[in-house]
Design an enzyme around this catalytic site. Structure first.
Site, PDB file in Angstrom:
ATOM      1  CG  ASP A  30      33.382  52.729  37.840  1.00 16.17           C
ATOM      2  OD1 ASP A  30      32.928  52.037  36.816  1.00 16.17           O
ATOM      3  OD2 ASP A  30      33.512  53.758  37.682  1.00 16.17           O
ATOM      4  CE  LYS A  35      28.444  54.129  37.706  1.00 18.60           C
ATOM      5  NZ  LYS A  35      28.597  53.720  36.215  1.00 18.60           N
ATOM      6  CG  PHE A 155      26.117  38.806  22.241  1.00 16.29           C
ATOM      7  CD1 PHE A 155      26.332  39.592  20.878  1.00 16.29           C
ATOM      8  CD2 PHE A 155      27.165  37.983  22.654  1.00 16.29           C
ATOM      9  CE1 PHE A 155      27.566  39.104  20.124  1.00 16.29           C
ATOM     10  CE2 PHE A 155      28.027  37.746  21.737  1.00 16.29           C
ATOM     11  CZ  PHE A 155      28.186  38.334  20.418  1.00 16.29           C
ATOM     12  NE  ARG A 157      17.594  41.163  24.742  1.00 11.33           N
ATOM     13  CZ  ARG A 157      16.240  40.647  24.906  1.00 11.33           C
ATOM     14  NH1 ARG A 157      15.408  40.802  24.038  1.00 11.33           N
ATOM     15  NH2 ARG A 157      16.114  39.457  25.826  1.00 11.33           N
ATOM     16  CG  ASN A 214      25.400  45.302  18.063  1.00 12.45           C
ATOM     17  OD1 ASN A 214      24.506  44.357  18.589  1.00 12.45           O
ATOM     18  ND2 ASN A 214      25.978  46.146  18.967  1.00 12.45           N
ATOM     19  CG  HIS A 257       8.571  45.867  15.381  1.00 14.51           C
ATOM     20  ND1 HIS A 257       7.367  45.324  15.128  1.00 14.51           N
ATOM     21  CD2 HIS A 257       9.344  45.005  15.943  1.00 14.51           C
ATOM     22  CE1 HIS A 257       7.138  44.108  15.767  1.00 14.51           C
ATOM     23  NE2 HIS A 257       8.377  43.776  16.280  1.00 14.51           N
ATOM     24  N   GLY A 259       9.749  52.247  11.828  1.00 18.70           N
ATOM     25  CA  GLY A 259       9.585  53.240  12.954  1.00 18.70           C
ATOM     26  C   GLY A 259      10.669  54.614  12.622  1.00 18.70           C
ATOM     27  CB  CYS A 266      24.873  49.178  21.598  1.00 18.62           C
ATOM     28  SG  CYS A 266      25.466  48.750  23.006  1.00 18.62           S
TER      29      CYS A 266
HETATM   30  N1  NAD Z   1      25.204  49.160  27.692  1.00 18.46           N
HETATM   31  C1  NAD Z   1      24.814  47.849  26.681  1.00 18.46           C
HETATM   32  O1  NAD Z   1      23.693  47.567  26.429  1.00 18.46           O
HETATM   33  C2  NAD Z   1      26.019  47.212  26.190  1.00 18.46           C
HETATM   34  C3  NAD Z   1      25.727  45.915  25.506  1.00 18.46           C
HETATM   35  C4  NAD Z   1      26.906  45.259  25.012  1.00 18.46           C
HETATM   36  C5  NAD Z   1      27.954  45.770  24.997  1.00 18.46           C
HETATM   37  N2  NAD Z   1      28.100  47.031  25.417  1.00 18.46           N
HETATM   38  C6  NAD Z   1      29.730  47.704  25.611  1.00 18.46           C
HETATM   39  O2  NAD Z   1      30.286  47.582  26.882  1.00 18.46           O
HETATM   40  C7  NAD Z   1      31.233  48.598  27.151  1.00 18.46           C
HETATM   41  C8  NAD Z   1      30.578  49.328  28.418  1.00 18.46           C
HETATM   42  O3  NAD Z   1      29.404  49.735  28.206  1.00 18.46           O
HETATM   43  P1  NAD Z   1      28.592  50.220  29.577  1.00 18.46           P
HETATM   44  O4  NAD Z   1      27.109  50.394  28.674  1.00 18.46           O
HETATM   45  O5  NAD Z   1      28.576  49.007  30.513  1.00 18.46           O
HETATM   46  O6  NAD Z   1      29.187  51.335  29.965  1.00 18.46           O
HETATM   47  P2  NAD Z   1      28.824  52.503  31.122  1.00 18.46           P
HETATM   48  O7  NAD Z   1      29.211  53.895  30.670  1.00 18.46           O
HETATM   49  O8  NAD Z   1      27.570  52.246  31.630  1.00 18.46           O
HETATM   50  O9  NAD Z   1      29.980  52.195  32.202  1.00 18.46           O
HETATM   51  C9  NAD Z   1      31.267  51.969  31.905  1.00 18.46           C
HETATM   52  C10 NAD Z   1      32.097  52.352  33.317  1.00 18.46           C
HETATM   53  O10 NAD Z   1      33.362  52.183  33.364  1.00 18.46           O
HETATM   54  C11 NAD Z   1      33.909  53.027  34.413  1.00 18.46           C
HETATM   55  N3  NAD Z   1      35.233  53.529  33.768  1.00 18.46           N
HETATM   56  C12 NAD Z   1      35.731  54.212  32.692  1.00 18.46           C
HETATM   57  N4  NAD Z   1      37.164  54.270  32.746  1.00 18.46           N
HETATM   58  C13 NAD Z   1      37.637  53.441  34.035  1.00 18.46           C
HETATM   59  C14 NAD Z   1      38.650  53.171  34.434  1.00 18.46           C
HETATM   60  N5  NAD Z   1      39.938  53.734  33.935  1.00 18.46           N
HETATM   61  N6  NAD Z   1      38.882  52.412  35.555  1.00 18.46           N
HETATM   62  C15 NAD Z   1      37.897  51.999  36.021  1.00 18.46           C
HETATM   63  N7  NAD Z   1      36.435  52.181  35.499  1.00 18.46           N
HETATM   64  C16 NAD Z   1      36.496  53.019  34.522  1.00 18.46           C
HETATM   65  C17 NAD Z   1      32.975  54.519  34.218  1.00 18.46           C
HETATM   66  O11 NAD Z   1      33.049  54.913  35.397  1.00 18.46           O
HETATM   67  C18 NAD Z   1      31.685  53.463  33.890  1.00 18.46           C
HETATM   68  O12 NAD Z   1      31.161  53.318  35.559  1.00 18.46           O
HETATM   69  C19 NAD Z   1      30.856  49.377  25.801  1.00 18.46           C
HETATM   70  O13 NAD Z   1      32.226  49.185  24.987  1.00 18.46           O
HETATM   71  C20 NAD Z   1      29.664  48.919  25.152  1.00 18.46           C
HETATM   72  O14 NAD Z   1      29.848  49.284  23.759  1.00 18.46           O
HETATM   73  C21 NAD Z   1      27.083  47.757  26.124  1.00 18.46           C
END
Ligand code: NAD
Length: 444
Positions: A30, A35, A155, A157, A214, A257, A259, A266
């Site tokens: 990261d 972090k 996928f 949650r 979604n 549900h 609401g 997402c």
């Molecule tokens: N959160 C969810 O429930 C969920 C579920 C399914 C899919 N997604 C998808 O997954 C993807 C990530 O979502 P998330 O919630 O994990 O995001 P997040 O914001 O929690 O984490 C993303 C991480 O990427 C890092 N980052 C950004 N640019 C970077 C780089 N150039 N090099 C290294 N690290 C870098 C950030 O510092 C951060 O720690 C998104 O496309 C989201 O739509 C999320």
């Protein structure tokens, strides 16, 4: 097998930790040094049940490590997962700048065959662009290294992420050649052995599957909310209808549900993104456009409901709001309906007092004029109405006698239908919920 996961957020951290648990050698990279330092010190930067233990075990057994050195992580890995954010742009499209930055870094450091897998949610065609960005970097280095790109949407949650990753309903893998397909099959073997269904397909299909999933779930939510609105006009009960249709296995009981509408990191961005993408390719996705409109309107409708319950004027009145996060078991405030509802109430002149079991730190920066309280009862003290916005378990069995004493007016607006209207009226409350008929009061 050595793999790396770039982006150690919700998806990346869970993916990395769970693959390590399967016995794979994993580096999580990261760019956020704070972090990474937190993780290296043995702490977990997000709240996700069960995650901390898995991380600790796999770090101890030396299968999982954390770094800011993306270049080194790429060089040491056969499979490179991209799990960086794909936020919405102002026009509803998707900001791919994080994906581009990571792709270029992969291209700048690739030193042999790799499978580059997009786990982030991305519009169709993004994996092809990932290939293009990597190739540009390789060309700049005058290097010709063969690689594969693949799509493996996630996928999971939030709040149930470990179970969702370890026992998924399905895995979707989009590949463009047999070699990368075999490598990803090998990586996911523990889940194949568990008989998890796997959808092997091409790359665009995998990319679009995530949006279709979604969009469909969001459609169920907007659908039942419109049914609820109809119910309010004709004296019908949306919960009985949800049961009446949900028992039909072709429909299913989940996501029915009524609401304040969907929120979170997402659904709002993914519905807008797929609608935007569909417009761009000249097709349109009219159902999803309507789903987004209904969801926006539902939030305004919730404000109208509260104002209406208070006699049409909330100027100078105090409203106690319970629940601020977009759903229970998370402190995530992204696109939470509570934000629009609180803003709407403030705009109408109400004073807002609020309590949330986890999200209050996230909220303090959002409003100067909201009074945050330590518990639901403090919020209720002297308030003209109590509004339940997020259905935390803590709010399901409130001490009703105590609330009755504390509230200036015994009015509860339950936007999640977690209480029984008959019981609430019997307990002495004016009770307003979503899509359920008011209880007839007995007149003597
Ligand atoms: N959160 C969810 O429930 C969920 C579920 C399914 C899919 N997604 C998808 O997954 C993807 C990530 O979502 P998330 O919630 O994990 O995001 P997040 O914001 O929690 O984490 C993303 C991480 O990427 C890092 N980052 C950004 N640019 C970077 C780089 N150039 N090099 C290294 N690290 C870098 C950030 O510092 C951060 O720690 C998104 O496309 C989201 O739509 C999320």
């Amino acid at each position: 097998m050595n793999i790396c996961v770039i982006g150690t957020g919700y998806v990346g951290l869970v993916t990395g930790a769970c693959f390590a648990e399967f016995g794979v050698q994993v580096v999580c990279a990261d760019k956020d040094a704070a972090k990474v330092a937190t993780l290296q010190e043995g702490n977990t930067p997000i709240y996700e049940p069960g995650l901390e233990e898995i991380i600790a075990r796999n770090v101890r057994e030396e299968r999982l490590s954390f770094t800011t050195d993306t270049a080194g992580a790429v060089r040491s890995s056969l499979v490179v997962f991209i799990a960086v954010p794909t936020p919405a742009r102002g026009d509803g499209g998707t900001d791919l700048s994080f994906i581009e930055a990571v792709s270029r870094e992969i291209g700048a450091n690739m030193d042999g065959y790799k499978v580059v897998v997009t786990k982030s949610t991305v519009p169709v065609g993004t994996s092809a662009r990932v290939r293009g960005w990597i190739e540009e970097e390789l060309a700049g280095r005058k290097t010709a290294t063969r690689f594969s790109v693949a799509s493996n949407p996630e996928f999971l949650r939030e709040g149930a992420a470990i179970g969702d990753f370890m026992r998924p309903d399905r895995i979707v893998i989009g590949t463009e050649d047999e070699q990368s397909k075999a490598i990803l099959e090998d990586l996911y073997r523990p889940l194949y052995l568990n008989e998890t269904p796997v959808v092997n397909t091409n790359v665009p299909t995998a990319e679009l599957t995530k949006y279709a999933a979604n969009a469909f779930l969001a459609t169920k939510i907007s659908f039942i909310n419109e049914v609820a609105n109809l119910c309010e006009n004709v004296g019908a009960d949306v919960q009985a209808i949800a049961r009446g249709i949900g028992l039909d296995r072709r429909i299913g009981p989940k996501f029915l549900h009524a609401g304040p509408g969907f929120g979170g990191s997402c659904f709002p961005k993914d519905t807008r993104s797929v609608a935007h993408f569909a417009r761009e390719v000249g097709e349109g996705f009219e159902i999803v456009e309507a789903v987004v409109r209904v969801n926006d309107r539902q939030r305004r409708r919730m404000v109208e409901k509260i104002v209406g319950a208070l006699g049409g004027d909330v100027q100078g009145k105090t409203v106690a709001v319970l629940g601020l996060s977009f759903k229970p078991q998370t402190d995530d405030m992204r696109e939470s309906p509570a934000v629009d509802i609180v803003n709407g109430l403030i705009a109408e002149g109400a004073k807002v007092r609020a309590h949330d079991p986890a999200a209050m730190d996230e909220c303090r920066g959002l409003w100067d004029d909201v009074d945050f309280t330590d518990d639901p009862y403090q919020a209720a003290e002297g308030a003209d109405a109590l509004v339940i916005v997020t259905e935390w378990n803590q709010f399901r069995a409130l001490d009703l006698d105590r609330l009755l004493e504390l509230l200036r007016r015994p009015l509860i607006v339950d936007l999640r239908n977690i209480y029984d209207p008959v019981r609430m009226e019997a307990a002495g409350f004016e009770y307003v919920s979503v899509g359920r008929p008011p209880v007839e009061r007995e007149t003597s």
